[in-house]
Design an enzyme around this catalytic site. Structure first.
Site, PDB file in Angstrom:
ATOM      1  CG  ASN A  91      -1.528   1.326   1.509  1.00  0.00           C
ATOM      2  OD1 ASN A  91      -2.520   1.724   0.898  1.00  0.00           O
ATOM      3  ND2 ASN A  91      -0.945   2.079   2.446  1.00  0.00           N
ATOM      4  CE1 TYR A 157      -0.414   8.329  -5.771  1.00  0.00           C
ATOM      5  CE2 TYR A 157      -2.129   9.014  -7.294  1.00  0.00           C
ATOM      6  CZ  TYR A 157      -1.736   8.302  -6.176  1.00  0.00           C
ATOM      7  OH  TYR A 157      -2.656   7.561  -5.474  1.00  0.00           O
ATOM      8  CB  ALA A 159       3.829   7.797 -14.494  1.00  0.00           C
TER       9      ALA A 159
END
Length: 257
Positions: A91, A157, A159
């Protein structure tokens, strides 16, 4: 009724706050043993203490997941404390705003290091234990930003989040013979500490663009990750689950009036 996850060993990277904390809370609430991994020791310790106070079996380790040695330490701690790893929730992610015209190589390296390399390194470090589990689960936290939508200032971000899905599809094939599934949750706008910093006007505007009329909660994402880790989701791999209240559905705000 899903098969209980009680006693399962779960690693959550970026688990000290935001969506990671919500994922950790969902697994702890289901009776799993949870290891939180992130960089800041103080925040980690506080989150782990809060989840233990709520009845969870939660511990933590401070590591940098953008470094392979950090992920190796994380996996070793999980195996030492819990005897193995059944679920990895990769995460950890950062989203510093930077317009494309101002972006430096260091900006790009920072985001790709945590969001993309951190995913690769976490999975490879946990792979022996996930294989030994016999029912390993990998759940990535990607985003609608990048794979589906875009937002100014977050090209790096976006990408990185799209890159995670490219990784997911091949990893799912490679790890299938080991009975390991690899899936991703794609959150929309979720009310976290980071999003709260965008300001009330931004939050209100985003809520108006969501058909269900509200921002997501960290529990919404935690519940999705929990489902993908269940025995009943064992035939799902290489897939993405969008959890966004319908945010990507309207052509424009006119569709919601």
């Amino acid at each position: 009724m899903f098969t209980p996850l009680s006693g399962s060993s779960v690693v959550v990277t970026g688990g000290s706050k935001g969506i990671g904390r919500g994922i950790a809370a969902a697994f702890a609430g289901a009776g799993a043993r949870v290891l939180l991994a992130a960089r800041d020791e103080a925040t980690l310790a506080a989150t782990a203490a809060e989840l233990r106070a709520a009845g969870g079996d939660v511990t933590h380790v401070a590591v940098d997941v953008s470094r392979p040695e950090g992920c190796a330490e994380m996996a070793a701690v999980a195996v030492d404390r819990f005897g193995g790893i059944d679920v990895l929730c990769a995460n950890a992610g950062i989203f510093p705003e930077r317009p494309l015209a101002e972006m430096t190589e260091a900006d790009l390296d920072q985001v790709l290091g945590v969001n993309v390399k951190g995913t690769f390194f976490a999975v490879t470090a946990c792979l022996p234990a996930l294989t030994a589990s016999g029912r390993g689960r990998v759940v990535l936290t990607s985003s609608i930003t990048g794979p589906i939508t875009g937002f100014p200032g977050w090209s790096h971000y976006g990408a990185s989040k799209a890159a995670q899905l490219g990784f997911l599809r091949t990893a799912a094939i490679e790890l299938a013979p080991h009975r390991i599934t690899v899936n991703a949750v794609l959150p929309g706008n979720v009310l976290t500490e980071g999003l709260a910093g965008m300001g009330e006007d931004y939050l209100a505007g985003m809520a108006r663009s969501i058909p269900l009329g509200r921002l997501g909660t960290v529990a919404d994402i935690g519940n999705a990750a929990l489902f993908l880790a269940t025995e009943e989701a064992g035939y799902i791999t290489g897939q993405t689950l969008v959890v966004d209240g319908g945010q990507v559905l309207p052509e424009s705000l006119d569709a919601l009036t």
